[in-house]
Design an enzyme around this catalytic site. Structure first.
Site, mmCIF file in Angstrom:
data_model
loop_
_atom_site.group_PDB
_atom_site.id
_atom_site.type_symbol
_atom_site.label_atom_id
_atom_site.label_comp_id
_atom_site.label_asym_id
_atom_site.label_seq_id
_atom_site.Cartn_x
_atom_site.Cartn_y
_atom_site.Cartn_z
ATOM 1 N N GLY A 233 0.824 -0.984 0.148
ATOM 2 C CA GLY A 233 -0.146 -0.095 -0.053
ATOM 3 C C GLY A 233 0.940 1.214 -0.032
ATOM 4 O O GLY A 233 2.161 1.186 0.250
ATOM 5 N N CYS A 261 5.413 -5.986 1.835
ATOM 6 C CA CYS A 261 5.736 -4.618 1.335
ATOM 7 C C CYS A 261 5.270 -3.655 2.611
ATOM 8 O O CYS A 261 5.927 -3.396 3.548
ATOM 9 C CB CYS A 261 4.982 -4.045 0.024
ATOM 10 S SG CYS A 261 5.544 -2.507 -0.543
ATOM 11 N N HIS A 354 7.475 -8.139 -3.334
ATOM 12 C CA HIS A 354 5.974 -8.789 -3.871
ATOM 13 C C HIS A 354 6.274 -10.077 -4.224
ATOM 14 O O HIS A 354 6.756 -10.234 -5.500
ATOM 15 C CB HIS A 354 5.639 -7.826 -4.955
ATOM 16 C CG HIS A 354 5.222 -6.450 -4.588
ATOM 17 N ND1 HIS A 354 3.892 -6.222 -4.511
ATOM 18 C CD2 HIS A 354 5.984 -5.229 -4.247
ATOM 19 C CE1 HIS A 354 3.726 -4.600 -4.199
ATOM 20 N NE2 HIS A 354 4.895 -4.087 -3.857
ATOM 21 N N GLU A 356 3.945 -12.059 -5.345
ATOM 22 C CA GLU A 356 2.838 -12.534 -5.918
ATOM 23 C C GLU A 356 3.485 -11.804 -7.631
ATOM 24 O O GLU A 356 3.150 -12.544 -8.533
ATOM 25 C CB GLU A 356 1.645 -11.459 -5.849
ATOM 26 C CG GLU A 356 1.558 -10.177 -6.371
ATOM 27 C CD GLU A 356 2.407 -9.271 -5.625
ATOM 28 O OE1 GLU A 356 2.733 -8.096 -6.024
ATOM 29 O OE2 GLU A 356 2.787 -9.419 -4.545
#
Length: 384
Positions: A233, A261, A354, A356
């Site tokens: 975020g 993150c 990250h 993902e």
């Protein structure tokens, strides 16, 4: 608007340096924090990553837009960047999946950009002086006097101290169903979550209940989750006191926790460590990180301007002593920034990058398996 349009544009930094080029995307004016990203691909994922909210993104790769954009690779429901800076926009789209050109998409979403400037010089300036506020002025706004442009830039909201998660989080809870047999239920706090993240969890048999950032712990507890996840975020982690308190209650309840993150920075704060603003941050899909336990080097996708201030080396007792011992699990190899935390006495870990990896390398996707293993190993006595 043609990519060869002569419409003038200028990018002005808060220290007074200016770069003149051509309008790219929408015309007008925009302000935000100027940052650079080093990824050679994945510009569509960058533009739709809520972590870039409030920022003018500079692409260091010179040729952007070759593959256009499509209707499948957006990482959220919006285009979050405040502005966009490229050197050489592609004159044509060449990809069978493309449904639109990049500039067309920028215009449709009202993203003001600039092209035809020396992005290498701009990047070197930001590396030397640090990320700073900037403005892009095109069309009639490009003709404003320099003093007026600098005044507009300096009146922009600074990133330090900014709470931005409330501006990007989901308005309502929603569920991403597990793929195949359901194994676990995880509550995922949307602090600016990318769509690839719940997809990676779901692929491991995890039902993901995505909730707004302001959700109180009592509502989470009522869902009786097997684990809690905090996403990436935007903004300053020092301004996220509510989320920090939620994590502390999660840890006290013995619920497995995984953060990425922004979630890594908030776990650090929950454990009692400080956070600080990096000079220019880490952004791009080519950031090398050392996994301390295995000695492996992983190439990671990153997007952050803040970091955790924790000691690298042997495990230490967390400043919040009730949570026991903690160690730095991952280290950035470019500048030795803390890239991950692992708690040894409570079931919690986090990483600054990250896993993902949308877009980006897949080196770290095993972290989702690690989270699933942690939930599988959770003692029955701690389950709701």
């Amino acid at each position: 608007m043609s990519l060869l349009s002569p419409t003038p544009a200028v990018l002005v930094l808060e220290d007074g340096r200016a770069f003149r080029g051509r309008a790219y995307g929408s015309t007008g004016r925009t302000v935000g924090e100027a940052v650079f990203t080093t990824g050679m691909t994945g510009y569509q994922e960058t533009l739709t990553d809520p972590s870039f909210h409030g920022q003018i993104v500079v692409q260091t790769a010179p040729h952007i837009g070759n593959t256009g954009v499509n209707d499948e690779d957006d990482e959220s429901g919006g285009y979050w960047v405040s502005g966009y800076v490229v050197r050489d926009p592609s004159r044509r789209v060449s990809n069978w999946r493309a449904t639109e050109g990049l500039e067309e998409r920028l215009i449709r979403h009202g993203i003001v950009g600039i092209s035809g400037i020396d992005t290498r010089a701009l990047t070197r300036h930001l590396r030397d002086r640090g990320a700073m506020r900037a403005g892009i002025f095109s069309g009639d706004d490009a003709a404003l006097g320099t003093d007026a442009q600098i005044e507009a830039v300096r009146s922009a909201r600074p990133m330090a101290g900014a709470r931005l998660v409330d501006e990007v989080t989901t308005g309502q809870p929603y569920t991403v169903e597990a793929v195949g047999e359901k194994r676990f239920t995880v509550v995922a706090y949307d602090l600016g979550i990318k769509s690839a993240t719940p997809e990676q969890l779901a692929a491991r048999g995890i039902e993901v209940r995505v909730v707004p950032a302001g959700t109180p712990f009592a509502e989470v507890s009522a869902l009786k989750p097997d684990g809690v996840f905090f996403s990436n975020g935007p903004g300053d982690p020092a301004a996220a006191d509510h989320e920090v308190e939620v994590i502390r209650r999660v840890l006290r309840a013995g619920i497995p926790f995984f953060g990425i993150c922004f979630g890594n920075q908030l776990l650090g704060r929950a454990l009692g460590f400080g956070t600080y603003k990096l000079t220019f941050g880490h952004r791009g899909a080519n950031q090398p990180v050392l996994d301390v336990a295995s000695g492996a080097v992983e190439i990671t996708s990153q997007n952050h301007g803040f970091a955790v201030e924790a000691p690298i080396g042997d495990p230490v007792t967390a400043p919040q002593e009730e949570f026991g011992r903690v160690e730095v699990s991952h280290i950035g190899l470019n500048d030795r920034v803390v890239e991950g935390l692992r708690c040894l006495d409570v079931p919690a870990f986090s990483v600054q990058f990250h896993p993902e990896s949308a877009a980006g390398p897949h080196d770290s996707r095993g972290l989702f398996d690690r989270f699933a293993d942690m939930m599988a190993d959770r003692p029955a006595s701690t389950r709701a």
